[in-house]
Design an enzyme around this catalytic site. Structure first.
Site: not given
Ligand code: D41
Length: 809
Positions: A41, A86-87, A118, A120, A122, A230, A295, A319, A414, A417, A440, A446
């Protein structure tokens, strides 16, 4: 001696910065500080004081410059120079074995492949751009192509270096990774929020996402975020790394955080072991992971493998199994969706599933309820996987049904409506099974459907109108302000400010957000229309293949169906959508009256449209025994249908190499000739043709070149009146195709008024303003200008043929 004094100050400042960078790194990256907090500091205060006295010496990479700048009004956009892929997912050892087999087959190599494993995380995927070692921008992944500019917020994350350490980094380096909130920080944050009566976050991922999406970076600064890297995107420099692990090591040396759990293994067997090991340690990691990413380690092999669609062939995410819990089904409600589908939703006794409290679950449809054999009051097992809506998987086996359990009856009308309810057949799951859905029939009468359609249109992945969320839309629909999406653009400040919950500022902000949304990407716009079967991916395909909403609106299902990735059902839905009068009116209103601009992808050009493969066209001919394999062989021999029809039967036989298919083709080809030649003409007309450039026929090439010339480029047209044999829509499409601009009303900025019969007030106004009024003949000349003269006649023909509707003024 002022000169020396300032030299001294500069040196001192530099020295302090280096010390602080070093201690930051020790503390936040290595987790191993080498001085007490108090000393840190003191150094920081000393630097702050010196910088305050010498403000011109402040640089953006100074450790004092983490938080700064006024809150933003909105996030800008950043286009990723290299798309963020993407994977693909794997869910079992078998999936992993399949993945490994595909890798080996493609590499045509039987030696074992080295993988890097690696955890994964979240969290939220981001991209950081370093130029000359200094952090320049930070962006979210977004849709992989464009993300949000969150630079201000990224800078507040203390473990992300503002300046790379060491040496040898390339001139420009894009680092990719996942920003996340460690569990401990998350718990503390929620504890504090709860004490202060504020909203608590459902899980660390939501907390991280919410913290990154703050317009005021001082809020982000107060949140315990960090990052593991990554990968890389842009790498402008020599000796790029040869393996993924080498790359991660370098990033680590440059001061970026790399997950210490990362390991290189020799083969897919090693992947399996790593997966088991991490799964058992999952709870002790201190942060949430939802699987393992594997990978291929050598970059050379990664390049050989390439990618499909938007995921690399050299990586896969395995996963962890979803988490389950038992609870009680308290009630079932029926919700009406955007397209009228009535979905049963389970109301549950709140229960924590893998750390997230679940109180609702989807039941899909009545078939599902029957299959599960559940009643209100039953104990059930709920299942949650990642971000997906939780679902009920079964009745809890060992608990008897209560006496007062209540059967679940489908609604007769429905629930919103009161319209009639239809039963329609739908494809379920991977489309192998069929089921029935309740729908519907009220459509836009609606309220629920109207509301949902508008909410979808303004949602984040569509037009992204900030401040027009589900509650506001519901209010506006019930106040009668919104009957269709086009009405959004007619909202006035007065109307908005009069609504409950709005004040001057919020109303003004909403007006600004709506104005901003008027210019959007074609993909977002198409997605926003909410055409059944058209999700983000299909919207992208349509935008990239057709390039404009006008072309999409007139495209035939036969043509749409040829786009790789769009099937028969989707193509039918798209054509039906644009054939509907109401939809077209709403669309015209937006494009013409409210001047909404849906900008096609920049890589779109008539060359790029050359997306449709001739083999796919051939396999589209319904001939027994002719699949894609034979179609490919035929396509290798001839470039278009004219050439196919010019083949002698001996030549055809030689190509087909299969007696039965040949016999069938011989019979089918003459019968299909008209249809195929017409289809080919449609394709040419719509600026679509097949993939290989060499395969383009002369006619198609002319078409392609023509579109490049931009004869009407930048010219502003207003079109009015009736034209013989041509619709105004057709003319508008033609103008836009030539890079002209269509305006709804005449102003001093108009370049030309294209006037047909019965042109009324617009003509008068144009004449009053001295704007040239032209007829169809002059217009055609303009279009033809710059084209080779021998194409003029047929140009007209191909552009104006097959216009089959006429609209009102
Ligand atoms: O930890 C992660 N969530 C993670 C995400 C990871 N460890 N590696 C990743 N690698 C990639 C590729 C192979 C495409 C470079 C990823 C992601 N992608 C990813 N994150 C979000 C979308 C894709």
């Amino acid at each position: 001696m002022p000169h020396n004094a300032s030299l001294f100050v500069e040196d001192k400042i530099r020295q302090l910065r280096e010390q602080l960078h070093h201690h930051n790194y020790r503390y936040h990256v290595l987790d191993d500080p080498d001085i007490p907090d108090g000393d840190y500091d003191r150094l920081m205060n000393e630097l702050k004081q010196l910088e305050a006295d010498h403000p011109w010496s402040i640089t953006p990479d100074s450790p004092t410059q983490r938080v700064g700048g006024a809150p933003l009004k909105s996030f800008g956009q950043i286009r990723h120079e290299v798309p963020m892929l993407s994977l693909d997912n794997a869910f079992s050892s078998e999936d992993m074995a399949d993945f490994n087999r595909r890798v080996n087959e493609r590499l045509k190599d039987t030696s074992t492949v080295e993988y890097i494993c690696e955890p994964k995380l979240d969290g939220i995927a981001v991209s950081l751009m370093y130029e000359q070692g200094v952090l320049i921008t930070g962006a979210t992944r977004g849709d992989g192509t464009t993300g949000e500019d969150i630079t201000q917020n990224i800078r507040t994350i203390v473990s992300i270096p503002l300046k790379l350490q060491g040496a040898g980094w390339p001139e420009r380096l894009e680092v990719r990774g996942e920003i996340y909130m460690p569990r401990q920080g998350f718990d503390q944050l929620n504890e504090r929020a709860e004490k202060q009566g504020e909203k608590v976050f459902a899980n660390p991922r939501n907390a991280a996402a919410g913290s990154l999406r703050q317009l005021d970076s001082s809020v982000t600064a107060s949140r315990p975020l960090t990052m593991y890297c990554y990968g890389i995107g842009v790498y402008d420099g020599d000796n790029a790394p040869e393996t993924h692990s080498d790359m991660l090591n370098r990033l680590g040396e440059w001061g970026l955080r790399i997950n210490p759990e990362v390991e290189v293994v020799e083969s897919v067997k090693g992947c399996e072991d790593y997966y088991r090991k991490l799964e058992s340690r999952r709870e002790t990691l201190g942060y949430d992971i939802d699987g393992i990413v594997f990978k291929v380690n050598p970059v050379k092999l990664q390049q050989q493998l390439g990618f499909v669609a938007r995921a690399p062939r050299w990586a896969i995410a395995r996963k962890f199994p979803a988490q389950e819990a038992m609870t009680v089904l308290k009630d079932v409600e029926f919700q009406v969706g955007r397209t009228g589908t009535i979905t049963p939703v389970a109301r549950l006794e709140p229960v924590s599933v893998g750390g997230v409290v679940v109180s609702n679950a989807t039941l899909h449809n009545m078939d599902e309820i029957r299959r599960l054999n559940i009643c209100v009051g039953d104990s059930v097992i709920v299942h949650r996987a990642g971000d997906v809506i939780p679902k009920i998987v079964k009745r809890a086996g060992n608990i008897a049904r209560l006496n007062n359990a209540k059967a679940i009856a489908p609604p007769k009308v429905c629930p919103v409506c009161g319209s009639k309810v239809d039963k329609v057949t739908i494809k379920v799951g991977n489309a192998e099974k069929e089921g029935t859905a309740l729908v519907c029939v009220g459509r836009l009468t609606c309220k629920a459907q109207r509301e949902q359609a508008i909410i979808h249109f303004s949602s984040r992945k569509a037009l992204d109108i900030e401040g027009l969320g589900s509650e506001t839309v519901a209010l506006m629909v019930s106040e009668g302000l919104l009957a269709s999406v086009a009405d959004i653009f007619a909202l006035s400040y007065e109307e908005i400010v009069a609504l409950e919950g709005f004040a001057e500022l919020s109303a003004r902000n909403l007006i600004a957000a709506i104005e901003k949304a008027k210019t959007t990407t074609l993909q977002r716009f198409i997605f926003g229309l909410g055409i059944p079967e058209v999700g983000e991916e299909t919207a992208r395909l349509l935008a990239e293949t057709l390039g404009s909403i006008e072309k999409l609106a007139i495209a035939r299902r036969e043509v749409i169906q040829l786009i790789e990735g769009i099937g028969e059902t989707g193509a039918g839905c798209i054509q039906d959508y644009f054939a509907d009068n109401h939809n077209r009116q709403v669309l015209d209103k937006m494009m013409d009256k409210h001047q909404v601009q849906a900008v096609g992808p920049d890589k779109y050009s008539s060359d790029f449209v050359v997306k449709i493969a001739f083999d796919k066209l051939i396999s589209n001919i319904p001939v027994y025994g002719v699949g894609l394999g034979i179609a490919k062989r035929i396509a290798s021999k001839c470039r278009d249908f004219s050439e196919l029809y010019a083949l002698s039967s001996d030549q055809l036989k030689e190509v087909v190499r299969n007696q039965r298919a040949f016999d069938h083709l011989l019979k089918a080809l003459p019968a299909q000739k008209d249809r195929l030649i017409t289809l080919e003409a449609y394709l040419l007309e719509e600026g679509l043709h097949w993939r290989t450039r060499q395969n383009l026929t002369d006619a198609a090439l002319t078409k392609v070149n023509k579109a490049k010339k931009g004869a009407l480029k930048g010219k502003k047209f207003v079109i009015t009146g009736k034209f013989e044999g041509v619709s105004r829509d057709g003319l508008k499409a033609l103008v836009r195709e030539h890079d002209g601009v269509i305006a709804g009303s005449v102003s001093k900025n108009t370049d030309f008024l294209l006037a047909g019969e019965k042109a009324g007030s617009k003509r008068q106004k144009a004449e009053a303003l001295g704007i040239p009024v032209i007829g169809l003949d002059q217009f055609n000349e303009m279009v033809a200008a710059g084209q080779s003269s021998d194409r003029r006649g047929s140009q007209q023909e191909t552009s104006f043929k097959n216009i089959d509707h006429e609209d009102e003024d």
